[in-house]
Design an enzyme around this catalytic site. Structure first.
Site, PDB file in Angstrom:
ATOM      1  N   HIS A   1      -2.379  -3.938   5.079  1.00 46.41           N
ATOM      2  CA  HIS A   1      -2.181  -3.529   6.477  1.00 46.41           C
ATOM      3  C   HIS A   1      -3.513  -3.154   7.107  1.00 46.41           C
ATOM      4  CE1 HIS A   1      -2.607   0.938   5.931  1.00 46.41           C
ATOM      5  NE2 HIS A   1      -2.299   0.609   4.690  1.00 46.41           N
TER       6      HIS A   1
ATOM      7  N   CYS B   1       0.833  -1.200   0.000  1.00 44.47           N
ATOM      8  CA  CYS B   1       0.000   0.000   0.000  1.00 44.47           C
ATOM      9  C   CYS B   1       0.871   1.255   0.000  1.00 44.47           C
ATOM     10  CB  CYS B   1      -0.907  -0.009   1.227  1.00 44.47           C
ATOM     11  SG  CYS B   1      -2.088   1.364   1.273  1.00 44.47           S
TER      12      CYS B   1
ATOM     13  N   CYS C   1      -6.212   0.286   6.880  1.00 45.81           N
ATOM     14  CA  CYS C   1      -5.984   0.766   5.516  1.00 45.81           C
ATOM     15  C   CYS C   1      -7.108   1.713   5.115  1.00 45.81           C
ATOM     16  CB  CYS C   1      -5.920  -0.417   4.553  1.00 45.81           C
ATOM     17  SG  CYS C   1      -5.684   0.064   2.831  1.00 45.81           S
TER      18      CYS C   1
ATOM     19  N   ARG D   1       2.882   5.116   6.339  1.00 53.59           N
ATOM     20  CA  ARG D   1       3.336   4.425   7.552  1.00 53.59           C
ATOM     21  C   ARG D   1       3.855   3.020   7.275  1.00 53.59           C
ATOM     22  NH1 ARG D   1      -2.392   4.801  10.353  1.00 53.59           N
ATOM     23  NH2 ARG D   1      -2.863   4.173   8.202  1.00 53.59           N
TER      24      ARG D   1
ATOM     25  N   ASP E   1       0.353   3.822   1.709  1.00 49.20           N
ATOM     26  CA  ASP E   1       0.285   4.451   3.026  1.00 49.20           C
ATOM     27  C   ASP E   1       1.680   4.812   3.536  1.00 49.20           C
ATOM     28  OD1 ASP E   1       0.105   4.674   6.006  1.00 49.20           O
ATOM     29  OD2 ASP E   1      -1.991   4.133   5.648  1.00 49.20           O
TER      30      ASP E   1
END
Length: 208
Positions: free
Chosen positions: A97, A41, A100, A45, A43
């Protein structure tokens, strides 16, 4: 964090690498032979290298919103074919994750404009597994399960491609479905039986 700090950090990183191995960048520039293709992803993080504890050159990485493997997305298909047929990776990881945002957005009954066609792929995952998901009363648990099922279906999308079927048959390429638990930092192997899945879908998706 600002731009100036980024360049300071870069100089520090260079110094650290050279202190360990004066030829580090000379060797790095010679080419790549990664063991993994990592599809994760976007993302901020969730970064492949940190999660897996690996160094530059050890994983070929593709990231997009909600770690999708969409057969009409030329970006992911180009990455996949290059990694499998040219770099000869031995493992493909799809890593989702918990928490999400893309998966959560797909669970909402809302018009999200340009995001609609992308999130439709996740809504399709929900449709396929609707009975299991609707039986989960707790919304947070249902959300986490959709994250896991989305990883599974993206791995199935990999198995539907000629490049992956060829590599599995000829050199034992392995597909893995993982989830990163953002609450604990742990990687979770979903232990999906891809051999069985490939047998089940081969009648329809047999390209090799």
């Amino acid at each position: 964090m600002n731009v100036a700090e980024v360049f300071k950090n870069n100089e520090k990183w260079i110094a650290e690498k050279l202190a360990i191995n004066p030829d580090y960048f000379t060797e790095l520039s010679k080419g790549q032979s990664p063991e993994f293709l990592y599809i994760g992803c976007s993302d901020s993080r969730v970064t492949a290298e940190d999660l897996m504890g690996i160094q530059p050159g050890q994983a070929f990485v593709h990231r997009n919103v909600a770690n999708l493997v969409n057969n009409v997305d030329l970006n992911v298909m180009t990455v996949l074919n290059y990694a499998v047929r040219h770099l000869k990776v031995n493992h493909i990881v799809v890593c989702g994750h918990y928490n999400c945002g893309g998966v959560k957005a797909a669970m909402q009954p809302a018009d999200l404009g340009i995001l609609n066609p992308w999130l439709r792929n996740i809504r399709d995952v929900y449709r396929i597994h609707k009975d299991e998901l609707n039986a989960i009363e707790d919304e947070s648990t249902r959300y986490n399960r959709l994250v896991e099922l989305n990883v599974q279906e993206q791995c199935v999308n990999l198995l539907k491609t000629a490049a992956v079927q060829e590599a599995i048959s000829e050199r034992g390429l392995t597909v893995h479905g993982w989830v990163f638990d953002i609450h604990t930092g742990r990687l979770i192997d979903l232990k999906i039986d891809f051999e069985k899945i490939l047998k089940d879908i081969k009648e329809i998706y047999n390209l090799y």
